[in-house]
Design a protein around this motif. Structure first.
Motif, PDB file in Angstrom:
ATOM      1  N   MET A  47       0.853  -1.198   0.000  1.00  0.00           N
ATOM      2  CA  MET A  47       0.000   0.000   0.000  1.00  0.00           C
ATOM      3  C   MET A  47       0.892   1.252   0.000  1.00  0.00           C
ATOM      4  O   MET A  47       1.881   1.312   0.722  1.00  0.00           O
ATOM      5  N   ARG A  48       0.547   2.241  -0.819  1.00  0.00           N
ATOM      6  CA  ARG A  48       1.343   3.452  -0.925  1.00  0.00           C
ATOM      7  C   ARG A  48       1.023   4.435   0.195  1.00  0.00           C
ATOM      8  O   ARG A  48      -0.051   4.427   0.782  1.00  0.00           O
ATOM      9  N   TYR A  49       2.010   5.309   0.498  1.00  0.00           N
ATOM     10  CA  TYR A  49       1.776   6.386   1.444  1.00  0.00           C
ATOM     11  C   TYR A  49       1.034   7.532   0.755  1.00  0.00           C
ATOM     12  O   TYR A  49       1.011   7.620  -0.480  1.00  0.00           O
ATOM     13  N   ILE A  50       0.460   8.398   1.557  1.00  0.00           N
ATOM     14  CA  ILE A  50      -0.102   9.633   1.000  1.00  0.00           C
ATOM     15  C   ILE A  50       1.067  10.493   0.547  1.00  0.00           C
ATOM     16  O   ILE A  50       1.986  10.772   1.313  1.00  0.00           O
ATOM     17  N   GLU A  51       1.046  10.910  -0.693  1.00  0.00           N
ATOM     18  CA  GLU A  51       2.178  11.638  -1.252  1.00  0.00           C
ATOM     19  C   GLU A  51       1.851  13.106  -1.460  1.00  0.00           C
ATOM     20  O   GLU A  51       0.711  13.482  -1.769  1.00  0.00           O
ATOM     21  N   GLY A  52       2.888  13.925  -1.299  1.00  0.00           N
ATOM     22  CA  GLY A  52       2.742  15.347  -1.569  1.00  0.00           C
ATOM     23  C   GLY A  52       2.987  15.643  -3.032  1.00  0.00           C
ATOM     24  O   GLY A  52       3.248  14.746  -3.841  1.00  0.00           O
ATOM     25  N   ILE A  53       2.919  16.910  -3.390  1.00  0.00           N
ATOM     26  CA  ILE A  53       3.106  17.309  -4.786  1.00  0.00           C
ATOM     27  C   ILE A  53       4.600  17.460  -5.090  1.00  0.00           C
ATOM     28  O   ILE A  53       5.422  17.614  -4.185  1.00  0.00           O
ATOM     29  N   ASN A  54       4.946  17.434  -6.348  1.00  0.00           N
ATOM     30  CA  ASN A  54       6.309  17.668  -6.785  1.00  0.00           C
ATOM     31  C   ASN A  54       6.665  19.135  -6.556  1.00  0.00           C
ATOM     32  O   ASN A  54       5.945  20.039  -6.961  1.00  0.00           O
ATOM     33  N   ARG A  55       7.803  19.374  -5.891  1.00  0.00           N
ATOM     34  CA  ARG A  55       8.172  20.738  -5.544  1.00  0.00           C
ATOM     35  C   ARG A  55       8.431  21.613  -6.774  1.00  0.00           C
ATOM     36  O   ARG A  55       8.362  22.845  -6.690  1.00  0.00           O
ATOM     37  N   LYS A  56       8.740  21.001  -7.928  1.00  0.00           N
ATOM     38  CA  LYS A  56       9.052  21.783  -9.124  1.00  0.00           C
ATOM     39  C   LYS A  56       7.868  21.917 -10.071  1.00  0.00           C
ATOM     40  O   LYS A  56       7.976  22.516 -11.136  1.00  0.00           O
ATOM     41  N   SER A  57       6.736  21.358  -9.647  1.00  0.00           N
ATOM     42  CA  SER A  57       5.553  21.470 -10.507  1.00  0.00           C
ATOM     43  C   SER A  57       4.886  22.822 -10.302  1.00  0.00           C
ATOM     44  O   SER A  57       4.901  23.384  -9.200  1.00  0.00           O
ATOM     45  N   LYS A  58       4.292  23.369 -11.320  1.00  0.00           N
ATOM     46  CA  LYS A  58       3.629  24.664 -11.246  1.00  0.00           C
ATOM     47  C   LYS A  58       2.249  24.517 -10.625  1.00  0.00           C
ATOM     48  O   LYS A  58       1.497  23.622 -10.971  1.00  0.00           O
ATOM     49  N   ILE A  59       1.954  25.441  -9.709  1.00  0.00           N
ATOM     50  CA  ILE A  59       0.651  25.414  -9.028  1.00  0.00           C
ATOM     51  C   ILE A  59       0.041  26.801  -9.125  1.00  0.00           C
ATOM     52  O   ILE A  59       0.725  27.812  -8.942  1.00  0.00           O
ATOM     53  N   ALA A  60      -1.251  26.855  -9.368  1.00  0.00           N
ATOM     54  CA  ALA A  60      -1.954  28.138  -9.446  1.00  0.00           C
ATOM     55  C   ALA A  60      -2.452  28.517  -8.054  1.00  0.00           C
ATOM     56  O   ALA A  60      -3.552  28.171  -7.647  1.00  0.00           O
ATOM     57  N   PHE A  61      -1.592  29.225  -7.273  1.00  0.00           N
ATOM     58  CA  PHE A  61      -1.998  29.721  -5.966  1.00  0.00           C
ATOM     59  C   PHE A  61      -2.963  30.895  -6.154  1.00  0.00           C
ATOM     60  O   PHE A  61      -2.979  31.538  -7.207  1.00  0.00           O
ATOM     61  N   PRO A  62      -3.764  31.183  -5.136  1.00  0.00           N
ATOM     62  CA  PRO A  62      -4.630  32.368  -5.239  1.00  0.00           C
ATOM     63  C   PRO A  62      -3.818  33.615  -5.557  1.00  0.00           C
ATOM     64  O   PRO A  62      -2.692  33.780  -5.080  1.00  0.00           O
ATOM     65  N   GLU A  63      -4.396  34.479  -6.342  1.00  0.00           N
ATOM     66  CA  GLU A  63      -3.666  35.654  -6.824  1.00  0.00           C
ATOM     67  C   GLU A  63      -3.470  36.705  -5.753  1.00  0.00           C
ATOM     68  O   GLU A  63      -2.483  37.428  -5.752  1.00  0.00           O
ATOM     69  N   TYR A  64      -4.429  36.818  -4.832  1.00  0.00           N
ATOM     70  CA  TYR A  64      -4.381  37.850  -3.807  1.00  0.00           C
ATOM     71  C   TYR A  64      -4.097  37.227  -2.440  1.00  0.00           C
ATOM     72  O   TYR A  64      -4.636  36.160  -2.118  1.00  0.00           O
ATOM     73  N   ILE A  65      -3.295  37.921  -1.608  1.00  0.00           N
ATOM     74  CA  ILE A  65      -3.002  37.416  -0.266  1.00  0.00           C
ATOM     75  C   ILE A  65      -4.259  37.392   0.588  1.00  0.00           C
ATOM     76  O   ILE A  65      -4.402  36.593   1.503  1.00  0.00           O
ATOM     77  N   ASP A  66      -5.201  38.261   0.282  1.00  0.00           N
ATOM     78  CA  ASP A  66      -6.462  38.304   1.030  1.00  0.00           C
ATOM     79  C   ASP A  66      -7.248  37.003   0.868  1.00  0.00           C
ATOM     80  O   ASP A  66      -8.049  36.642   1.730  1.00  0.00           O
ATOM     81  N   ASP A  67      -7.005  36.295  -0.230  1.00  0.00           N
ATOM     82  CA  ASP A  67      -7.736  35.053  -0.479  1.00  0.00           C
ATOM     83  C   ASP A  67      -7.297  33.927   0.461  1.00  0.00           C
ATOM     84  O   ASP A  67      -7.994  32.930   0.595  1.00  0.00           O
ATOM     85  N   TYR A  68      -6.131  34.081   1.072  1.00  0.00           N
ATOM     86  CA  TYR A  68      -5.646  33.053   1.993  1.00  0.00           C
ATOM     87  C   TYR A  68      -6.311  33.164   3.377  1.00  0.00           C
ATOM     88  O   TYR A  68      -6.271  32.228   4.160  1.00  0.00           O
ATOM     89  N   ILE A  69      -6.879  34.322   3.676  1.00  0.00           N
ATOM     90  CA  ILE A  69      -7.453  34.581   5.007  1.00  0.00           C
ATOM     91  C   ILE A  69      -8.969  34.519   4.905  1.00  0.00           C
ATOM     92  O   ILE A  69      -9.591  35.359   4.252  1.00  0.00           O
ATOM     93  N   SER A  70      -9.557  33.522   5.514  1.00  0.00           N
ATOM     94  CA  SER A  70     -11.012  33.352   5.433  1.00  0.00           C
ATOM     95  C   SER A  70     -11.726  34.490   6.146  1.00  0.00           C
ATOM     96  O   SER A  70     -11.140  35.203   6.972  1.00  0.00           O
ATOM     97  N   GLU A  71     -12.994  34.658   5.841  1.00  0.00           N
ATOM     98  CA  GLU A  71     -13.774  35.755   6.411  1.00  0.00           C
ATOM     99  C   GLU A  71     -14.007  35.593   7.909  1.00  0.00           C
ATOM    100  O   GLU A  71     -14.335  36.559   8.584  1.00  0.00           O
ATOM    101  N   ASP A  72     -13.839  34.373   8.426  1.00  0.00           N
ATOM    102  CA  ASP A  72     -14.031  34.168   9.866  1.00  0.00           C
ATOM    103  C   ASP A  72     -12.694  33.902  10.561  1.00  0.00           C
ATOM    104  O   ASP A  72     -12.627  33.212  11.576  1.00  0.00           O
TER     105      ASP A  72
END
Length: 503
Positions: A1-26
């Motif tokens: 059985m395989r472990y839960i694996e993370g993403i490749n560090r060199k792969s491109k990821i579309a993070f949210p464009e604005y820093i405000d998007d990281y902070i939830s409204e609550d």
């Protein structure tokens, strides 16, 4: 059985464009931001509240205040760890808009704005009052010891200094004898030579002079001890019969939601005199005619309780039991019954002790002495009752009638008095265990008071979040409904889809 694996560090990821998007409204940081934004920094007296026209621009005190409130709410209290948080913590990045002040700027802010920080705490208490979060009927007062930035080795009193000076004198005499011995004969064994011994004697003399200077300072001063690192700190008894160099932090807590109404810091190990001060402060903040106050036996002081009665503060305080000189419980002071009509004390064996006072009672009278040496001389239990060769003496405070009223009131309301622990121990437990604040980083009484204000501001803010909820608090602070950021939900869905594709 395989472990839960993370993403490749060199792969491109579309993070949210604005820093405000990281902070939830609550997220609680939005409350810190809204609360500090509502403050008038000039009126509160913050340094650099008005930007300078010339020279290098300074940091906005609002930004540094936000940083400190966040830090004390999240177990980050030192200036260096706060500096690191500005570079690694996404919530702090949002809160400070990616500002990265160095630890010196952060530390200087707390040092230069002691009184203003205390006023910020009072400002939040005023908000709690405005939002009707206080019951305004019952408060509890208590104190707790917090370690100071001063080790026990750097705390001295007359007794410890005499012991150290005596040791140094004996050590010096020993080295002097070694010099004489080395002059008389040579030994095959390696011993310190004459110059080495003289150097050690010089060092011992310097230490002795330093200790003698501390001793002189104590003898000429108002205190019985001195602390060299933090001069305002004092040696105090702490848990498990231990001692440490501490400050005594006082709080008065409202019974409705366990919110801290006011706090203070003293360097007196005892709580005497603080009950009336803290209760009067709460009464003034609540603006009420009467206030019920609960406290433990550490506050059992006749003068203090009398002041409370005059101020219409109804006190419930546990009676302090004072042992006699022999330590036999059956002859403790509380076992002697006072007969008010006859003005006599009746001892456990039925004998009467009378007042032999000849001078009239005036404003300088502190206590009245009751005794019966004739009866004590014949009593078979005299050795268990007292070590006084003449017999037992009972000293009755001139304000004992007030103490009797408090004793009777407390004993008749034991169920009500039991609420004391549930009310007042909660803030101290949360601050010490939850926030990890068991010692002070700053030095000096005024600086320590500012630290305490930050700690209990953080506590009150978390309590209000639990009571009202984040969105409701933001609505009340900003005067409008907390907005929902449509970009946040859009980017959250996009980010979730990307994670599924990668998996």
């Amino acid at each position: 059985m395989r472990y839960i694996e993370g993403i490749n560090r060199k792969s491109k990821i579309a993070f949210p464009e604005y820093i405000d998007d990281y902070i939830s409204e609550d997220n609680p940081v939005r409350i810190i931001d809204a609360f500090v934004a509502s403050l008038d920094m000039i009126a509160l007296g913050f340094k650099n509240a008005v930007p300078k026209d010339k020279g290098r621009p300074s940091y906005d005190p609002k930004d540094l205040l936000k940083l400190y409130i966040y830090g004390y709410m999240n177990r980050i209290t030192s200036s260096r760890t706060l500096e690191k948080a500005t570079q690694t913590n996404i919530e702090v990045m949002w809160l400070l808009r990616r500002l990265t002040p160095d630890f010196k700027s952060i530390s200087d802010f707390r040092k230069d704005n002691k009184e203003a920080i205390n006023l910020v705490f009072k400002q939040f208490v005023a908000l709690c009052k405005e939002w009707d979060l206080f019951g305004k009927e019952v408060v509890a007062v208590d104190g707790s010891k917090f370690r100071a930035s001063n080790s026990k080795k750097n705390n001295f009193n007359t007794k410890s200094l005499n012991r150290k000076i005596k040791y140094l004198e004996e050590k010096t005499e020993k080295y002097m004898a070694e010099i004489e011995e080395n002059d008389d004969k040579e030994s095959l064994d390696r011993k310190p030579n004459k110059e080495e011994i003289k150097e050690k004697i010089r060092e011992l003399k310097e230490r002795k002079e330093k200790y003698e200077a501390y001793k002189e300072e104590i003898e000429n001063g108002k205190t019985t001890e001195t602390s060299t690192t933090d001069p305002d700190s004092r040696l105090m008894a702490v848990n498990n019969n231990g001692v440490d160099v501490c400050y005594n932090v006082q709080t008065v807590v409202d019974g409705r939601h366990k919110l801290v109404v006011d706090c203070d810091v003293i360097n007196n190990p005892t709580d005497h005199g603080m009950l009336s001060k803290m209760a009067k402060s709460a009464k003034e903040i609540f603006d009420v005619e009467e206030l019920k106050t609960l406290a433990d036996k550490g506050y059992y002081n006749a003068v203090d309780l009398k002041i409370c009665e005059k101020e219409n503060i109804i006190t419930y305080v546990a009676k302090q039991v004072f042992p006699n000189s022999t330590g036999k419980e059956e002859f403790y002071l509380d076992k002697f019954k006072y007969d008010k009509e006859e003005n006599v004390y009746i001892c456990p064996k039925g004998e009467r002790l009378y007042s032999r006072r000849q001078k009239p009672i005036d404003e300088n009278t502190k206590e009245i002495v009751y005794r019966n040496f004739e009866a004590c001389g014949k009593c078979e239990f005299k050795d268990k009752c007292t070590k006084d060769t003449k017999g037992r003496r009972i000293r009755r405070s001139i304000d004992q009638d007030c103490l009797d009223i408090v004793d009777e009131r407390t004993s008749e309301n034991k169920e009500f008095y039991r609420q004391r622990q549930m009310i007042v121990e909660h803030p101290f437990g949360t601050v010490k265990r939850g926030f990890g604040i068991t010692y002070f980083l700053t030095r000096g009484l005024e600086s320590v008071k500012a630290e305490a204000s930050l700690a209990f501001l953080a506590y009150d803010m978390k309590r209000v979040i639990n009571i009202l909820g984040i969105r409701e608090i933001i609505r009340r602070l900003t005067g409008k409904k907390a907005p929902v950021n449509p970009l946040f939900s859009k980017h959250a869905i996009l980010f979730g889809n990307i994670k599924q594709l990668i998996a």
